[in-house]
Design an enzyme around this catalytic site. Sequence first.
Site, PDB file in Angstrom:
ATOM      1  N   ALA A 197      -4.788   7.499  -4.310  1.00 58.83           N
ATOM      2  CA  ALA A 197      -3.380   7.142  -4.500  1.00 58.83           C
ATOM      3  C   ALA A 197      -3.381   5.674  -4.906  1.00 58.83           C
ATOM      4  O   ALA A 197      -3.383   4.773  -4.061  1.00 58.83           O
ATOM      5  CB  ALA A 197      -2.609   7.348  -3.211  1.00 58.83           C
ATOM      6  N   THR A 220       0.854  -1.191   0.000  1.00 60.24           N
ATOM      7  CA  THR A 220       0.000   0.000   0.000  1.00 60.24           C
ATOM      8  C   THR A 220       0.891   1.242   0.000  1.00 60.24           C
ATOM      9  O   THR A 220       2.087   1.145  -0.280  1.00 60.24           O
ATOM     10  CB  THR A 220      -1.014  -0.056   1.159  1.00 60.24           C
ATOM     11  OG1 THR A 220      -1.927   1.024   1.038  1.00 60.24           O
ATOM     12  CG2 THR A 220      -0.352   0.015   2.516  1.00 60.24           C
ATOM     13  N   ASN A 221       0.336   2.412   0.311  1.00 68.01           N
ATOM     14  CA  ASN A 221       1.143   3.631   0.299  1.00 68.01           C
ATOM     15  C   ASN A 221       0.717   4.537   1.452  1.00 68.01           C
ATOM     16  O   ASN A 221      -0.164   4.185   2.229  1.00 68.01           O
ATOM     17  CB  ASN A 221       1.017   4.327  -1.066  1.00 68.01           C
ATOM     18  CG  ASN A 221      -0.426   4.635  -1.404  1.00 68.01           C
ATOM     19  OD1 ASN A 221      -1.086   5.389  -0.698  1.00 68.01           O
ATOM     20  ND2 ASN A 221      -0.931   4.015  -2.461  1.00 68.01           N
ATOM     21  N   ARG A 222       1.305   5.721   1.535  1.00 77.36           N
ATOM     22  CA  ARG A 222       1.122   6.558   2.735  1.00 77.36           C
ATOM     23  C   ARG A 222      -0.159   7.392   2.712  1.00 77.36           C
ATOM     24  O   ARG A 222      -0.431   8.130   3.654  1.00 77.36           O
ATOM     25  CB  ARG A 222       2.319   7.493   2.887  1.00 77.36           C
ATOM     26  CG  ARG A 222       3.577   6.736   3.226  1.00 77.36           C
ATOM     27  CD  ARG A 222       4.756   7.666   3.360  1.00 77.36           C
ATOM     28  NE  ARG A 222       4.590   8.622   4.444  1.00 77.36           N
ATOM     29  CZ  ARG A 222       5.515   9.515   4.783  1.00 77.36           C
ATOM     30  NH1 ARG A 222       6.654   9.563   4.123  1.00 77.36           N
ATOM     31  NH2 ARG A 222       5.298  10.352   5.773  1.00 77.36           N
TER      32      ARG A 222
END
Length: 399
Positions: A274, A208-210
């Site tokens: 995102a 995943t991402n921030r």
Amino acid sequence: MRIILGITGGVAAYKAAELARLLARRGHQVRCILTEAGSRFITPLTLTSLTGEPCYGANPDHGEWRALPTIEHIELARWADLVAVVPATANILGKAANGLATDLLSTVLLATRAPVLWAPAMNTGMWEHPAVQANVARLRGFGHTLVDPAEGSLACGEEGAGKLAEVEVIAEAIQVAGTPPLPALAGRRVLITAGPTREDLDPVRTLTNRSTGAMGVELARAFRDAGAQVQLVLGGDLPAPWGVDTVRVRSAQDMLDACASRWADAEGLVGAAAVADQRPEVRASEKVKKGDGPETLVLVRTPDILATLSATKRPGQWILGFAAESEHHLDHAAAKLARKGLDAVLLNDVKDGRAFGDQPNTLTPLTPDGSEPALGPLPKDALARAVVAWWADRLARRS
Ligand code: CTP
């Protein structure tokens, strides 16, 4: 906003005090009207202390109804920008649905031209009764806003629908009902993607991402407040905003599938998600054990949601995208605008983790005509409103 808060006789009346305090803290002027039954659950003194405004209606402190040399119900009805009834009993819903005016609150409700909002709370059997449901439907037909009760354990000991909605949710609904729409967006169907996507390796591990999704959720709120009918396709864990039709998704493919089925009916698309650009080639159905797993992850590309939807764009449809860049910001953003066939890109500087979570942010709009003055730095809710105002202005000039 000048808000009349009607409080009727239910045990949830104590929560109206919390709501009055919250609204007053947010800068609204709040005047409460207690019904006779409401005044058995909460006192005018509590409400005047929290709001700094007079409390009207039953006044048990003086053992009588106040008699003032004014036409009180008309003055209050004119004064209000919005009338909210929290909690609303079956009795007041029935009165208002049928135009009955027997006390100060019901006469104000009949006399006012301001938007009206109801947050009912009652026993499940009462809430589900056809008479109450018919009254609620009638009130919706008048253009009133209903904040449906939640499910939960009720004061009467039953479990089910009828619990007063959360105070924060009611405050949000009041904000929406009292905000005048922007003509360029009123009634427009807008599809918004928000949040991170998650690409699973196995049942316990994920890529995943921030991103938290905060900017996209605030944009959903801001488009909603401008009068748009918003559909939000949301990854991550943030709660769905009130009044926004929200579908939860996990992976980039889920997000594309959810959008694809909604895009044809939408007039605009805002890609604030995102989206992971890659996913693991293989998703193991059982947890991969330390010894068995390959030490190298093989990744494959996920679909580009904006580019895919943009390829089927009808005349009149518009697409806003984001560009998260840490270097060569304007060049990269301009390339995305062209490559994905967008009407505008909002350039986000993500160098050193800027723009994530709660921090204030700055967005630079870029259209095929060139870049525009930056919006921000602002907290994300105010920034989202600035983006919506900017875009509504461009749409108004375009048509
Ligand atoms: N986006 C998308 N689908 C993807 C990747 C991105 O719809 N698979 C959208 C994002 O929601 C955003 C825009 O495309 O509106 C640009 O996203 P960004 O992450 O800045 O760029 P990428 O297209 O992923 O390109 P790069 O990673 O090379 O910067």
